[in-house]
Design an enzyme around this catalytic site. Structure first.
Site, PDB file in Angstrom:
ATOM      1  N   MET A  89       0.794  -1.084  -0.062  1.00 36.37           N
ATOM      2  CA  MET A  89       0.011   0.041  -0.118  1.00 36.37           C
ATOM      3  C   MET A  89       0.891   1.354   0.173  1.00 36.37           C
ATOM      4  O   MET A  89       2.179   1.060   0.155  1.00 36.37           O
ATOM      5  CB  MET A  89      -1.066  -0.026   1.293  1.00 36.37           C
ATOM      6  CG  MET A  89      -1.835  -1.094   1.398  1.00 36.37           C
ATOM      7  SD  MET A  89      -2.817  -1.333   2.816  1.00 36.37           S
ATOM      8  CE  MET A  89      -3.862   0.180   2.697  1.00 36.37           C
ATOM      9  N   HIS A  90       0.233   2.420  -0.230  1.00 30.43           N
ATOM     10  CA  HIS A  90       0.863   3.938  -0.023  1.00 30.43           C
ATOM     11  C   HIS A  90       1.815   4.128  -1.067  1.00 30.43           C
ATOM     12  O   HIS A  90       2.090   5.534  -1.094  1.00 30.43           O
ATOM     13  CB  HIS A  90       1.494   3.832   1.318  1.00 30.43           C
ATOM     14  CG  HIS A  90       0.790   3.215   2.573  1.00 30.43           C
ATOM     15  ND1 HIS A  90      -0.594   3.971   2.976  1.00 30.43           N
ATOM     16  CD2 HIS A  90       1.211   2.299   3.537  1.00 30.43           C
ATOM     17  CE1 HIS A  90      -0.931   3.254   4.257  1.00 30.43           C
ATOM     18  NE2 HIS A  90      -0.001   2.283   4.329  1.00 30.43           N
ATOM     19  N   ASP A 116      -2.457  -4.911   0.619  1.00 26.21           N
ATOM     20  CA  ASP A 116      -2.015  -6.336   1.327  1.00 26.21           C
ATOM     21  C   ASP A 116      -2.663  -6.556   2.580  1.00 26.21           C
ATOM     22  O   ASP A 116      -3.039  -7.472   2.838  1.00 26.21           O
ATOM     23  CB  ASP A 116      -0.563  -6.104   1.098  1.00 26.21           C
ATOM     24  CG  ASP A 116       0.165  -5.070   1.986  1.00 26.21           C
ATOM     25  OD1 ASP A 116      -0.723  -4.167   2.608  1.00 26.21           O
ATOM     26  OD2 ASP A 116       1.375  -4.933   1.928  1.00 26.21           O
TER      27      ASP A 116
END
Length: 429
Positions: free
Chosen positions: A24-25, A181
């Site tokens: 992520m991110h 995830d």
């Protein structure tokens, strides 16, 4: 599967759908032709510290809106950082995707994300599951750059002919939107209903509990995010280091992780370790703190060093449970997932220090991949299925052990004292 681990032609012909999961991110910035214009900036990049502070000052209620206060690893501060440090690159941006969604773009040709990955970007209004124009405005982001948000079980698109041919799969099979995830791991473990929880022991670490409502508490540095499934949210304590310090120590000593864990299991408690090799989110929100050993002596061995590392990872989960409790959630029995879940020593220590029974099932180390496959099956069948999203059979439960001497509690107190002590030393160095 063939001996090399590749899918054979017969197996490929049976594939009914594709699911996606990924870290992520991250910020994948593209031009109008969908071509990346710089290397992706990943989740563990800590450069946007000043930008986070500015965003929080501009919108004091930002943590309530987006589920967590701005943190350098999030995507929104990265875009503000890019606008100032790489203005020519920023001026070329036409699309911004999360890493898994760029893979999706290459598979099906659409700019689509799911609520969980959108949640971790820092742009999402969690309560409405829509991009926040207010947060876009303060982060140098055009909302038109951002992908459509669809549930993880939706079909994001169908497999393009060129991608199908390259992969040896049938053309036109559905590609599910997928999940970040953490949420994919939850789906893989069947943590889809209120109160279902798990802990993830990968490179990073998470303590995740599903809720039916949105429960922000930014002061605790717990992430309150939209789940990839409709009508559900989750609270998550996010630790940047997870089980990674075990591999770090093994690499430093040039020894196998398994051998060091065997020695750690019989070693007496010795050195204390602060595992913040890449900074920490929950509970400190400190990107600059680094790790360190304390209480080393002439009798320190490789095994006692590894025991200190394992103990420290367990202590970070004790901090995570405390943060969740401050946010109004008390975890019960938790399932474990990720590569670190294979270590009996680590999982038992986490159970001991958190007071939570921890269950482990077959295939615990592949939770997010299984979650992605489950989302693909839901997309192919056109609906969520309780059978598909079922919890795995538990093969072992690690029950918390009593601490009559108070030794574990004292070690935890010492661990918690180590952070401010090292923080003050680091500021002098």
């Amino acid at each position: 599967m063939t001996a090399s681990g590749q899918l054979d032609r017969e197996t490929r012909a049976r594939v009914r759908g594709i699911g996606l999961s990924g870290q992520m991110h991250g910020a994948v910035v593209l031009d109008a032709a969908h071509v990346p214009i710089r290397p992706a900036i990943l989740w563990n990049d800590g450069r946007a510290v000043a930008e986070c502070a500015e965003m929080a000052e501009c919108v004091p209620h930002i943590g309530q809106l987006t589920g967590a206060p701005p943190m350098p690893g999030f995507t929104a501060p990265k875009l503000l950082w890019l606008s100032r440090r790489e203005p020519r690159t920023h001026a070329r941006i036409a699309h911004v995707l999360l890493p898994k969604d760029y893979v999706g773009l290459r598979l099906h040709g659409e700019c689509v994300t799911d609520p969980s990955d959108a949640a971790g970007s820092g742009w999402l209004d969690q309560a409405t599951r829509a991009w926040s124009s207010e947060i876009c405005a303060i982060s140098a982001t055009d909302a038109a750059w951002l992908p459509d948000v669809r549930p993880g079980t939706d079909i994001a698109g169908t497999l393009r002919p060129e991608a199908a041919d390259a992969l040896g799969l049938a053309r036109g099979i559905p590609v599910a939107t997928g999940a970040g995830d953490a949420a994919a791991g939850a789906v893989g473990l069947g943590a889809c209903d209120a109160g279902d929880g798990f802990l993830s022991l990968g490179t990073s670490g998470q303590l995740f509990v599903t809720t039916t409502d949105y429960r922000p508490n930014p002061d605790s540095l717990v992430h309150a995010y939209a789940h990839t499934l409709e009508g559900r949210y989750f609270q998550m304590a996010a630790m940047l280091n997870g089980a990674r310090p075990m591999a770090w120590l093994a690499g430093l000593l040039n020894r196998p992780v398994a051998a060091l864990l065997d020695e750690a299991a019989s070693a007496e408690p010795g050195p204390l370790f602060l595992p913040y090799l890449t900074g920490e989110r929950t509970p400190h929100g400190d990107t600059t703190i680094r790790g360190g050993f304390a209480m080393l002596g002439e009798t320190t061995t490789h095994g006692s060093l590894m025991r200190g590392v394992v103990e420290a990872i367990a202590f970070t989960f004790a901090d995570a449970v405390a943060a969740l409790e401050a946010a109004g959630t008390s975890p019960g029995t938790l399932l474990c997932v990720g590569g670190g879940a294979r270590s009996d020593l680590l999982v038992q220590m986490i159970a001991d220090v958190t007071g939570c029974p921890i269950g482990r099932g077959d295939g615990a180390e592949v939770g997010p991949a299984l979650g992605a496959a489950r989302l693909a099956l839901c997309a192919a069948e056109g609906a969520e299925s309780a059978d598909v999203l079922a919890k795995p059979a538990i093969t072992r439960v690690f029950e918390p052990r009593a601490d009559p001497s108070g030794r574990v509690a004292k070690r935890l107190a010492a661990f918690r004292a180590l952070y401010p002590a090292l923080r003050s030393v680091q500021q002098l160095a």
